[in-house]
Design a protein around this motif. Sequence first.
Motif, PDB file in Angstrom:
ATOM      1  N   ILE A   3      31.988  23.365 -19.957  1.00 37.93           N
ATOM      2  CA  ILE A   3      31.858  24.953 -20.648  1.00 37.93           C
ATOM      3  C   ILE A   3      31.061  24.509 -22.175  1.00 37.93           C
ATOM      4  O   ILE A   3      31.085  23.597 -22.604  1.00 37.93           O
ATOM      5  CB  ILE A   3      33.294  25.442 -20.927  1.00 37.93           C
ATOM      6  N   ALA A   4      30.621  25.644 -22.420  1.00 42.82           N
ATOM      7  CA  ALA A   4      30.013  25.687 -23.737  1.00 42.82           C
ATOM      8  C   ALA A   4      30.751  26.060 -24.910  1.00 42.82           C
ATOM      9  O   ALA A   4      31.902  26.528 -24.641  1.00 42.82           O
ATOM     10  CB  ALA A   4      28.833  26.696 -23.984  1.00 42.82           C
ATOM     11  N   PRO A   5      30.521  25.273 -26.069  1.00 49.32           N
ATOM     12  CA  PRO A   5      31.352  25.636 -27.304  1.00 49.32           C
ATOM     13  C   PRO A   5      31.629  27.252 -27.443  1.00 49.32           C
ATOM     14  O   PRO A   5      32.894  27.563 -27.894  1.00 49.32           O
ATOM     15  CB  PRO A   5      30.600  25.007 -28.373  1.00 49.32           C
ATOM     16  N   GLU A   6      30.538  27.981 -27.167  1.00 46.17           N
ATOM     17  CA  GLU A   6      30.900  29.387 -27.339  1.00 46.17           C
ATOM     18  C   GLU A   6      32.065  29.985 -26.358  1.00 46.17           C
ATOM     19  O   GLU A   6      32.765  30.873 -26.846  1.00 46.17           O
ATOM     20  CB  GLU A   6      29.589  29.898 -27.274  1.00 46.17           C
ATOM     21  N   GLN A   7      31.916  29.514 -25.258  1.00 44.79           N
ATOM     22  CA  GLN A   7      33.124  29.619 -24.259  1.00 44.79           C
ATOM     23  C   GLN A   7      34.310  29.323 -24.642  1.00 44.79           C
ATOM     24  O   GLN A   7      35.349  30.069 -24.505  1.00 44.79           O
ATOM     25  CB  GLN A   7      32.751  29.322 -23.009  1.00 44.79           C
ATOM     26  N   ALA A   8      34.589  28.151 -25.082  1.00 43.99           N
ATOM     27  CA  ALA A   8      35.740  27.601 -25.650  1.00 43.99           C
ATOM     28  C   ALA A   8      36.129  28.473 -26.931  1.00 43.99           C
ATOM     29  O   ALA A   8      37.321  28.580 -26.970  1.00 43.99           O
ATOM     30  CB  ALA A   8      35.756  26.196 -26.054  1.00 43.99           C
ATOM     31  N   TRP A  10      35.605  31.701 -27.495  1.00 45.02           N
ATOM     32  CA  TRP A  10      36.162  32.820 -27.228  1.00 45.02           C
ATOM     33  C   TRP A  10      37.282  32.727 -26.331  1.00 45.02           C
ATOM     34  O   TRP A  10      38.366  33.669 -26.474  1.00 45.02           O
ATOM     35  CB  TRP A  10      35.044  33.415 -25.988  1.00 45.02           C
ATOM     36  N   PHE A  11      37.425  31.896 -25.508  1.00 45.79           N
ATOM     37  CA  PHE A  11      38.845  31.335 -24.915  1.00 45.79           C
ATOM     38  C   PHE A  11      39.956  31.249 -26.002  1.00 45.79           C
ATOM     39  O   PHE A  11      41.028  31.952 -25.702  1.00 45.79           O
ATOM     40  CB  PHE A  11      38.716  30.169 -24.150  1.00 45.79           C
ATOM     41  N   SER A  12      39.720  30.415 -26.997  1.00 42.41           N
ATOM     42  CA  SER A  12      40.822  30.272 -28.224  1.00 42.41           C
ATOM     43  C   SER A  12      41.127  31.760 -28.735  1.00 42.41           C
ATOM     44  O   SER A  12      42.131  32.014 -28.900  1.00 42.41           O
ATOM     45  CB  SER A  12      40.083  29.103 -29.035  1.00 42.41           C
ATOM     46  N   GLU A  13      40.164  32.206 -29.246  1.00 45.92           N
ATOM     47  CA  GLU A  13      40.451  33.710 -29.870  1.00 45.92           C
ATOM     48  C   GLU A  13      41.076  34.655 -28.941  1.00 45.92           C
ATOM     49  O   GLU A  13      41.941  35.187 -29.353  1.00 45.92           O
ATOM     50  CB  GLU A  13      39.018  34.383 -30.265  1.00 45.92           C
ATOM     51  N   THR A  14      40.839  34.624 -27.598  1.00 42.27           N
ATOM     52  CA  THR A  14      41.398  35.611 -26.712  1.00 42.27           C
ATOM     53  C   THR A  14      42.662  35.214 -26.476  1.00 42.27           C
ATOM     54  O   THR A  14      44.020  35.842 -26.316  1.00 42.27           O
ATOM     55  CB  THR A  14      40.639  35.642 -25.442  1.00 42.27           C
ATOM     56  N   ILE A 216      36.971  29.242 -16.827  1.00 47.77           N
ATOM     57  CA  ILE A 216      36.445  28.560 -17.949  1.00 47.77           C
ATOM     58  C   ILE A 216      37.445  27.272 -17.976  1.00 47.77           C
ATOM     59  O   ILE A 216      36.855  26.291 -18.232  1.00 47.77           O
ATOM     60  CB  ILE A 216      36.599  29.343 -19.510  1.00 47.77           C
ATOM     61  N   ALA A 217      38.733  27.402 -18.069  1.00 47.77           N
ATOM     62  CA  ALA A 217      39.599  26.260 -18.259  1.00 47.77           C
ATOM     63  C   ALA A 217      39.358  25.211 -17.129  1.00 47.77           C
ATOM     64  O   ALA A 217      39.383  24.153 -17.432  1.00 47.77           O
ATOM     65  CB  ALA A 217      41.022  26.852 -18.142  1.00 47.77           C
ATOM     66  N   ARG A 218      39.023  25.534 -16.007  1.00 53.37           N
ATOM     67  CA  ARG A 218      38.520  24.678 -14.917  1.00 53.37           C
ATOM     68  C   ARG A 218      37.262  23.888 -15.115  1.00 53.37           C
ATOM     69  O   ARG A 218      37.141  22.825 -14.582  1.00 53.37           O
ATOM     70  CB  ARG A 218      38.502  25.271 -13.515  1.00 53.37           C
ATOM     71  N   SER A 219      36.502  24.283 -16.056  1.00 52.72           N
ATOM     72  CA  SER A 219      35.152  23.409 -16.230  1.00 52.72           C
ATOM     73  C   SER A 219      35.465  22.751 -17.661  1.00 52.72           C
ATOM     74  O   SER A 219      34.395  22.156 -17.975  1.00 52.72           O
ATOM     75  CB  SER A 219      34.043  24.866 -16.632  1.00 52.72           C
ATOM     76  N   VAL A 220      36.608  22.665 -18.205  1.00 56.52           N
ATOM     77  CA  VAL A 220      36.883  21.728 -19.239  1.00 56.52           C
ATOM     78  C   VAL A 220      36.674  20.619 -18.774  1.00 56.52           C
ATOM     79  O   VAL A 220      37.023  20.121 -17.907  1.00 56.52           O
ATOM     80  CB  VAL A 220      38.172  22.147 -20.083  1.00 56.52           C
ATOM     81  N   TYR A 221      35.900  19.625 -19.603  1.00 57.08           N
ATOM     82  CA  TYR A 221      35.832  18.122 -19.182  1.00 57.08           C
ATOM     83  C   TYR A 221      36.805  17.325 -19.345  1.00 57.08           C
ATOM     84  O   TYR A 221      37.619  17.216 -20.230  1.00 57.08           O
ATOM     85  CB  TYR A 221      34.344  17.602 -20.221  1.00 57.08           C
ATOM     86  N   ALA A 263      43.397  22.496 -23.790  1.00 59.53           N
ATOM     87  CA  ALA A 263      42.116  22.051 -24.617  1.00 59.53           C
ATOM     88  C   ALA A 263      41.425  23.266 -25.106  1.00 59.53           C
ATOM     89  O   ALA A 263      41.002  23.348 -26.030  1.00 59.53           O
ATOM     90  CB  ALA A 263      41.503  20.956 -23.891  1.00 59.53           C
ATOM     91  N   ALA A 264      41.164  24.126 -23.846  1.00 62.17           N
ATOM     92  CA  ALA A 264      40.343  25.428 -24.231  1.00 62.17           C
ATOM     93  C   ALA A 264      41.145  26.153 -25.162  1.00 62.17           C
ATOM     94  O   ALA A 264      40.394  26.861 -25.967  1.00 62.17           O
ATOM     95  CB  ALA A 264      40.161  26.103 -22.733  1.00 62.17           C
ATOM     96  N   LYS A 265      42.416  26.291 -25.086  1.00 61.79           N
ATOM     97  CA  LYS A 265      43.209  27.191 -26.128  1.00 61.79           C
ATOM     98  C   LYS A 265      43.109  26.717 -27.564  1.00 61.79           C
ATOM     99  O   LYS A 265      43.181  27.433 -28.340  1.00 61.79           O
ATOM    100  CB  LYS A 265      44.707  27.016 -25.552  1.00 61.79           C
ATOM    101  N   ASN A 266      42.853  25.310 -27.581  1.00 61.05           N
ATOM    102  CA  ASN A 266      42.688  24.859 -28.918  1.00 61.05           C
ATOM    103  C   ASN A 266      41.157  24.749 -29.160  1.00 61.05           C
ATOM    104  O   ASN A 266      40.829  24.122 -30.275  1.00 61.05           O
ATOM    105  CB  ASN A 266      43.145  23.215 -29.022  1.00 61.05           C
ATOM    106  N   GLY A 267      40.207  25.397 -28.456  1.00 59.99           N
ATOM    107  CA  GLY A 267      38.783  25.707 -28.676  1.00 59.99           C
ATOM    108  C   GLY A 267      37.823  24.438 -28.326  1.00 59.99           C
ATOM    109  O   GLY A 267      36.890  24.291 -28.817  1.00 59.99           O
ATOM    110  N   ARG A 268      38.454  23.520 -27.568  1.00 61.86           N
ATOM    111  CA  ARG A 268      37.782  22.228 -27.386  1.00 61.86           C
ATOM    112  C   ARG A 268      37.168  22.371 -25.817  1.00 61.86           C
ATOM    113  O   ARG A 268      37.823  23.106 -25.108  1.00 61.86           O
ATOM    114  CB  ARG A 268      38.672  20.810 -27.405  1.00 61.86           C
TER     115      ARG A 268
END
Length: 321
Positions: A3-8, A10-14, A216-221, A263-268
């Motif tokens: 995922i791109a940093p922008e997606q992470a 948005w995920f964290s903010e939502t 998005i979460a499934r695309s976290v590295y 990880a996405a929840k934490n913006g990573r």
Amino acid sequence: MTIAPEQASWFSETFSLLSENVEQAILGKRHVIELVLATAVTGGHVLLEDFPGTGKTALARSIAQTVTGTSARIQFTPDLLPGDVTGITVYDQKEGEFEFHAGPVFANIVLADEINRASPKTQSALLEVMEEGTVTVDGVSRAVGSPFLVLATQNPIEQGGTYRLPEAQLDRFMIKTSIGYPDDAATMRILQAAPEPQKKLAPLVGTDTLLTMGEIARSVYVNPLISDYIMRIVDATRRASEVRLGVSVRGALALSRLVMTWAAKNGRTFVTPDDVRELAVVALAHRLVLEPEAEFDGVTAIAVIGQILLDVDPPRENGTA
């Protein structure tokens, strides 16, 4: 594809907005709320075990109100039948054919209240739907929809009139956690607001947003070293002397998927060893079956996982590509 940093971001903010909304009803329990929401986004199911009156039902209801979608509540009792959960087929004399009447399990968010008060036969009615997302009645399989979250609550087994959940069903819950009693500050706020009727929370997102967050979460590295770390933790549960039945492959997959959402929840955009350590207990402990001698000596599954986390060395790299 990572995922791109922008997606992470948005995920964290939502995710934060959803947590804050639910926290209006469950004061001072932000971490538990985040665990449940992360499980919902990941596509898992939650088991809440706690004493009566700690807000288990309120938490489930608040999440159902926050996410626009269908929700249902099943009050499990000793006389509840499997058909009361899944639905039944009824013969329509006028049409001359059988018609399926869907049960309450056909909803996006299902609150299974006091699940361990029902008989094992009724509890087993949830096995297929929690794993496959389908219900089979009279040989016909029907999908319950997506997303689908079972949020089950249970009182401790020491409470009267309860049945222990079988290992096969416990293994289908992605996490098991508890709310606990509120701290002094939260208790004061609850008491001061007691005369007011409980307000209904405003819905913030639709089910499509939850599905997007899941993608998005499934695309976290996940660095191969992180996967190896999870594998070594799981393997250690199977070799521990206090354990009769260790963590299954389903449990290893559950932890692996959950840390990606965390990880996405934490913006990573990547998972770290700290994510694994933070979630290992809630994702793995309820899957262990201890030796009777260990239980007699006061050993708990949580303590076993905690010791394993101390014994198994984490990877030195921080999870980045």
